[in-house]
Structure formats: C-alpha cells, structure tokens
Design an enzyme around this catalytic site. Structure first.
Site, PDB file in Angstrom:
ATOM      1  N   LYS A   1       0.866  -1.185   0.000  1.00 21.60           N
ATOM      2  CA  LYS A   1       0.000   0.000   0.000  1.00 21.60           C
ATOM      3  C   LYS A   1       0.901   1.233   0.000  1.00 21.60           C
ATOM      4  CE  LYS A   1      -2.804   2.914   2.917  1.00 21.60           C
ATOM      5  NZ  LYS A   1      -3.626   3.087   4.130  1.00 21.60           N
TER       6      LYS A   1
ATOM      7  N   GLY B   1     -11.040   7.617   6.558  1.00 19.03           N
ATOM      8  CA  GLY B   1     -12.098   8.584   6.811  1.00 19.03           C
ATOM      9  C   GLY B   1     -13.435   7.999   7.220  1.00 19.03           C
TER      10      GLY B   1
ATOM     11  N   GLY C   1      -8.248   8.857   9.845  1.00 21.83           N
ATOM     12  CA  GLY C   1      -8.547   8.903  11.273  1.00 21.83           C
ATOM     13  C   GLY C   1      -9.620   9.901  11.667  1.00 21.83           C
TER      14      GLY C   1
END
Lengths: 66, 263
Positions: free
Chosen positions: B105, B193, B166
């Site tokens: 990622k 989110g 977050g």
C-alpha cells in the site's frame, strides 16, 4: 569500527558481517529486513556482506499500522 | 426469486471473499488486534515497517505471530512517508521482510495536519514501484483524474480517501467517488475517513469494490464489536449496490394498491 545503527552510534569489530551484526543483536530468530546505506541487503547475503566504517544500517520489522 | 451471487474481489489476480480490509494499528494489545481482525472477516491486513527496537524486550509479541502470513495477505504500507524516496525504500524493505511478497500500500503524505496525499510524489513513487515489479495499491485523494492516472501507471488498485485519515467524517464527496468507480478498470477501495458501519455501507452502495479502515475499528469503544458491525455494513452495502436502489423522488408513491378500495 563505528556504524550508525537505526540512527544511533554502534561499535562493531572490524570486518564484521551483516550476519555478525544480526547475531550480536540477538535478532537471529526474528523476522527483520536490513538496508545498508539505503540499499537492501538480502537475508541470503548477510554472511557475505562485510560492513564498513560509517555505514548507515537500518534494521526493521513489521508492526501494527493502518 | 433470483439469488444474485457476487463475484469475489480480485486484486492482482488473487480472489478475496471479504471486501473489508483492515489496518492493525492503534489496538491496545496483540490479543485485541487478533480478535478484532478475526471479527472483521478481513483477509487483507495492513502493517507498518519500523525500526526494530535494538536490545529492548526481546520477547515482545511479534505481529507476524499474531497475524500469520499464511493466513492473511499482509499489506505493508508506507505510512509516515513524506517523500518518494522514503516510500520506495519502505516498500523494498517490506518485500525483503516478507520473502518477496510484492503487494504494497503506497501512501506519500503531504501534510501532518490533514495527512492528505502528496499527489506529485505519489505518482512518482508509483511509477518507480510498478517498474520494480511491485503490485501497488495506492492511497490517493478523491480526484477522478488522478485516480485514472494512477490506474494507467499500473497500480493494481486505487484507494481514494473518504475523508482525512482517522477523522471518522465519512464520505465527503460521494459524487467524486462514484465518478472514480465509473471510470475505473481496477478495483476502487475507499481508504481512510470512515467512522461507522453506515459509512462503510455508503461506500459500497456507491459501487466501491471494498473499504480499508483502521481507526474506525481500533478507536471504537468496543473494537471487536465494531469490527463485526463493519463486516455487516460492507456486506449490506454491497448487496444494496448489486440489488439496485430505487431512484430518489420528490413526492410520495403509495405502497398499497389504489385499485379495489371499498371506501
């Protein structure tokens, strides 16, 4: 000789290999990866890779992250 | 009644039954990490790469013992990287750490306050990593043009944020997410989110292929229960997307027949 290990000064015998460093840190049983001067040193090369004065060594592992 | 069977999520040629991907940060201990991950049903879990604690607590529990690589697809991230160079180095260390496993990622951050991606460096890093045979799942903003560009570079999945990492704000720009999905030929996963199960369901209803989250589960008062809720939210949203929702109308439409009334 002195190297920079994970950002801190670290003293090793002259001619110490990556394998010798891992052994001296008692990290032999752990899953780690190493880079020396921003280049990966594969685990298979630890016994051949001789560290040099001033090398910047990073030893990393996996932790929780998102 | 026809029972529509869903296709598995396909990322870089590998099939996954779960469309929920979870992070492993912010848990209070390894037990909670394990229990929440199990409750989420996730098959892909993100991990971070950090300096080993030299000479400290050699018996500390190891994440790779808690989440064994033969059971989970580990997705090393480049969290905390603000430059192309640091992100590429992190991916190369991760590949070495995980015996050649090349799924990563990628995130290159631009700013500590928002943790929004630095798109210029994200594109630069993606190009380097794809050329270096990594399979790149890339965190990006909710810009459809950039999402397409990242796909064209060769990323195996594009992961737009719903809102800042977050923040728990939920999907701030559903129309852009929908456009990104409609344009895409690779899986689109909302990453970051999400705050609660309805946010995850909303992402799936927009047609996203999956959702990646960490704080929404780990930061909940009962993380294991929230992990279970998120699993259901993802499944409900996916089924609703496949089922095809009714169009929104301004006025009412009676549910009971008008014909045959006796009054």
């Amino acid at each position: 000789m002195n190297i920079l290990l994970n950002g801190e000064n670290h003293t090793l015998p002259d001619g110490c290999t990556a394998a010798g460093l891992v052994e001296s840190l008692q990290l032999g049983e752990r899953r780690i990866a190493m880079e020396v001067n921003k280049e990966i040193v594969p685990g298979s090369q630890y016994t051949n890779h001789i560290l040099a004065e001033g090398d910047k060594v990073e030893v990393v592992h996996a932790i929780g992250g998102g | 009644m026809t029972q529509m069977t869903d296709q598995p999520l396909l990322i870089a040629g590998v099939e996954y039954q779960s469309r929920l991907l979870v992070g492993t940060g912010k848990y209070k201990d390894m037990d909670e990490t394990r229990l929440a991950t199990e409750a989420s049903g996730a098959e892909i879990v993100t991990i971070a790469i950090r300096r080993s604690n030299i000479g400290q607590n050699p018996d500390e529990p190891n994440l790779l013992d808690t989440l064994p690589p033969d059971r989970y697809t580990l997705l090393p991230n480049t969290a905390g990287c603000y430059t192309t160079e640091d992100a590429v180095r992190t991916c190369r260390l991760a590949r070495e750490l995980l015996d050649g496993h090349s799924l990563v990622k990628l995130e290159v951050l631009g700013d500590e306050k928002t943790l929004f991606p630095d798109i210029i460096q994200t594109i630069e890093a993606a190009e380097i990593l794809v050329k270096d045979d990594f399979q790149v799942m890339v965190y990006t903003n909710d810009d459809p043009i950039i999402a397409k560009r990242l796909e064209e570079i060769g990323c195996v999945a594009v992961m737009p944020l719903a809102a800042p990492i977050g923040s728990g704000l939920g999907i701030q720009n559903p129309n852009n997410i929908r456009t990104i999905v409609e344009n895409a030929a690779v899986p689109i996963l909302v990453d970051a989110g999400v705050g609660t199960a309805s946010d995850a369901a909303a992402a799936m209803e927009l047609g996203c292929d999956g959702v990646l989250m960490n704080t929404a589960i780990a930061g909940a008062q009962e993380p294991v229960l929230m992990a279970s809720a998120m699993k259901k939210g993802i499944e409900a949203g996916r089924e609703a997307y496949l089922a095809g929702r009714i169009p929104r109308k301004r006025f009412a439409s009676a549910s009971s027949p008008i014909d045959g009334t006796f009054f």
